[in-house]
Design a protein around this motif. Structure first.
Motif, PDB file in Angstrom:
ATOM      1  N   GLN A   1       0.813  -1.213   0.000  1.00  0.00           N
ATOM      2  CA  GLN A   1       0.000   0.000   0.000  1.00  0.00           C
ATOM      3  C   GLN A   1       0.844   1.260   0.000  1.00  0.00           C
ATOM      4  O   GLN A   1       0.344   2.340  -0.296  1.00  0.00           O
ATOM      5  CB  GLN A   1      -0.995   0.010   1.173  1.00  0.00           C
ATOM      6  CG  GLN A   1      -0.418   0.227   2.544  1.00  0.00           C
ATOM      7  CD  GLN A   1      -0.050  -1.075   3.246  1.00  0.00           C
ATOM      8  OE1 GLN A   1       0.108  -2.105   2.610  1.00  0.00           O
ATOM      9  NE2 GLN A   1       0.089  -1.030   4.557  1.00  0.00           N
ATOM     10  N   ARG A   2       2.137   1.150   0.333  1.00  0.00           N
ATOM     11  CA  ARG A   2       3.021   2.319   0.249  1.00  0.00           C
ATOM     12  C   ARG A   2       3.808   2.336  -1.055  1.00  0.00           C
ATOM     13  O   ARG A   2       4.294   3.384  -1.468  1.00  0.00           O
ATOM     14  CB  ARG A   2       3.986   2.333   1.442  1.00  0.00           C
ATOM     15  CG  ARG A   2       3.264   2.647   2.743  1.00  0.00           C
ATOM     16  CD  ARG A   2       4.211   2.770   3.909  1.00  0.00           C
ATOM     17  NE  ARG A   2       5.180   3.835   3.725  1.00  0.00           N
ATOM     18  CZ  ARG A   2       6.305   3.971   4.444  1.00  0.00           C
ATOM     19  NH1 ARG A   2       6.578   3.091   5.389  1.00  0.00           N
ATOM     20  NH2 ARG A   2       7.128   4.952   4.230  1.00  0.00           N
ATOM     21  N   ARG A   3       3.949   1.172  -1.714  1.00  0.00           N
ATOM     22  CA  ARG A   3       4.685   1.084  -2.974  1.00  0.00           C
ATOM     23  C   ARG A   3       3.861   1.577  -4.153  1.00  0.00           C
ATOM     24  O   ARG A   3       4.390   2.155  -5.095  1.00  0.00           O
ATOM     25  CB  ARG A   3       5.058  -0.380  -3.257  1.00  0.00           C
ATOM     26  CG  ARG A   3       6.430  -0.764  -2.774  1.00  0.00           C
ATOM     27  CD  ARG A   3       6.718  -2.195  -3.141  1.00  0.00           C
ATOM     28  NE  ARG A   3       6.005  -3.078  -2.220  1.00  0.00           N
ATOM     29  CZ  ARG A   3       5.697  -4.325  -2.483  1.00  0.00           C
ATOM     30  NH1 ARG A   3       5.997  -4.869  -3.644  1.00  0.00           N
ATOM     31  NH2 ARG A   3       5.078  -5.057  -1.594  1.00  0.00           N
ATOM     32  N   VAL A   4       2.564   1.310  -4.117  1.00  0.00           N
ATOM     33  CA  VAL A   4       1.694   1.640  -5.239  1.00  0.00           C
ATOM     34  C   VAL A   4       1.462   3.144  -5.275  1.00  0.00           C
ATOM     35  O   VAL A   4       1.195   3.753  -4.238  1.00  0.00           O
ATOM     36  CB  VAL A   4       0.355   0.884  -5.084  1.00  0.00           C
ATOM     37  CG1 VAL A   4      -0.635   1.292  -6.153  1.00  0.00           C
ATOM     38  CG2 VAL A   4       0.598  -0.605  -5.129  1.00  0.00           C
ATOM     39  N   PRO A   5       1.558   3.768  -6.466  1.00  0.00           N
ATOM     40  CA  PRO A   5       1.361   5.217  -6.536  1.00  0.00           C
ATOM     41  C   PRO A   5      -0.082   5.603  -6.213  1.00  0.00           C
ATOM     42  O   PRO A   5      -1.019   4.875  -6.530  1.00  0.00           O
ATOM     43  CB  PRO A   5       1.698   5.553  -7.988  1.00  0.00           C
ATOM     44  CG  PRO A   5       1.553   4.288  -8.730  1.00  0.00           C
ATOM     45  CD  PRO A   5       1.873   3.190  -7.780  1.00  0.00           C
ATOM     46  N   LYS A   6      -0.230   6.735  -5.566  1.00  0.00           N
ATOM     47  CA  LYS A   6      -1.556   7.240  -5.211  1.00  0.00           C
ATOM     48  C   LYS A   6      -2.013   8.178  -6.324  1.00  0.00           C
ATOM     49  O   LYS A   6      -1.201   8.843  -6.965  1.00  0.00           O
ATOM     50  CB  LYS A   6      -1.514   8.018  -3.891  1.00  0.00           C
ATOM     51  CG  LYS A   6      -0.823   7.290  -2.740  1.00  0.00           C
ATOM     52  CD  LYS A   6      -1.559   6.033  -2.344  1.00  0.00           C
ATOM     53  CE  LYS A   6      -0.920   5.339  -1.173  1.00  0.00           C
ATOM     54  NZ  LYS A   6       0.217   4.519  -1.507  1.00  0.00           N
ATOM     55  N   PHE A   7      -3.292   8.231  -6.568  1.00  0.00           N
ATOM     56  CA  PHE A   7      -3.799   9.135  -7.585  1.00  0.00           C
ATOM     57  C   PHE A   7      -5.213   9.570  -7.216  1.00  0.00           C
ATOM     58  O   PHE A   7      -5.817   9.024  -6.303  1.00  0.00           O
ATOM     59  CB  PHE A   7      -3.795   8.484  -8.968  1.00  0.00           C
ATOM     60  CG  PHE A   7      -4.607   7.236  -9.053  1.00  0.00           C
ATOM     61  CD1 PHE A   7      -5.928   7.268  -9.442  1.00  0.00           C
ATOM     62  CD2 PHE A   7      -4.040   6.008  -8.729  1.00  0.00           C
ATOM     63  CE1 PHE A   7      -6.678   6.119  -9.506  1.00  0.00           C
ATOM     64  CE2 PHE A   7      -4.782   4.850  -8.791  1.00  0.00           C
ATOM     65  CZ  PHE A   7      -6.107   4.911  -9.187  1.00  0.00           C
ATOM     66  N   GLY A   8      -5.709  10.554  -7.925  1.00  0.00           N
ATOM     67  CA  GLY A   8      -7.045  11.051  -7.665  1.00  0.00           C
ATOM     68  C   GLY A   8      -7.018  12.238  -6.720  1.00  0.00           C
ATOM     69  O   GLY A   8      -5.983  12.598  -6.171  1.00  0.00           O
TER      70      GLY A   8
ATOM     71  N   LYS B   1      -9.802  14.307  -3.875  1.00  0.00           N
ATOM     72  CA  LYS B   1     -11.100  14.407  -3.228  1.00  0.00           C
ATOM     73  C   LYS B   1     -11.257  15.822  -2.681  1.00  0.00           C
ATOM     74  O   LYS B   1     -10.639  16.168  -1.677  1.00  0.00           O
ATOM     75  CB  LYS B   1     -11.207  13.397  -2.087  1.00  0.00           C
ATOM     76  CG  LYS B   1     -11.191  11.961  -2.574  1.00  0.00           C
ATOM     77  CD  LYS B   1     -11.820  11.071  -1.545  1.00  0.00           C
ATOM     78  CE  LYS B   1     -11.706   9.613  -1.852  1.00  0.00           C
ATOM     79  NZ  LYS B   1     -12.239   9.174  -3.095  1.00  0.00           N
TER      80      LYS B   1
END
Length: 148
Positions: A58-65, A67
């Motif tokens: 969950q920290r390796r995957v890039p965040k996007f979006g 709100k």
């Protein structure tokens, strides 16, 4: 056969593993935890998603979006629903209180009227927002669309 001769099925019951009860039990000493290390200590609990020190997924995957903090959410009600409600209850005016009583929304919701369906009844509709097509359909049927 009587009640005193009843026994559970083979393998249905097992005895509890009694650990830490001396060397004669075979499970004394380290109490089946092995020697040393984090898992052998009292109070050990692994965090959810812990991967042995490796960077967790969950920290390796890039965040996007994004709100937005001031987003306004509406409960959408279509014209066809208003028509059914007007026919069923013989209404001429529809407001959020009527929709709450009909079970279509909760009291805290904001209402937006959308244009799906046809409206034949002359209705005075009060809502927090209207789509252009819904507003046109309401006024074309002879009703009024009032924003709260």
């Amino acid at each position: 056969m009587d009640l005193s001769s009843l026994k559970p099925a083979e393998g249905a019951t097992t005895t509890r593993k009694r650990i830490g009860r001396g060397p004669g039990s075979g499970k004394g000493g380290t109490s089946t935890r092995g020697h040393k290390g984090q898992k052998s200590r009292s109070g050990y609990s692994k965090k959810v998603g812990f991967e042995g020190g490796q960077m967790p997924l969950q920290r390796r995957v890039p965040k996007f979006g994004f709100k937005p903090l001031k987003r306004v959410e509406y409960k959408a009600i279509n014209l066809e629903t208003l028509q059914e409600l007007a026919d069923g209850q013989k209404l001429t005016a529809i407001n959020p209180e009527v929709l709450v009583n009909a079970g279509l929304i909760a009291g805290k919701h904001l209402v937006k009227i959308l244009g799906r369906g046809t409206l034949t009844a002359k209705l005075d509709v009060e809502a927090h927002a209207f789509s252009k097509s819904a507003e046109q359909a309401i006024t074309a049927a002879g009703g009024t669309a009032k924003k709260l």
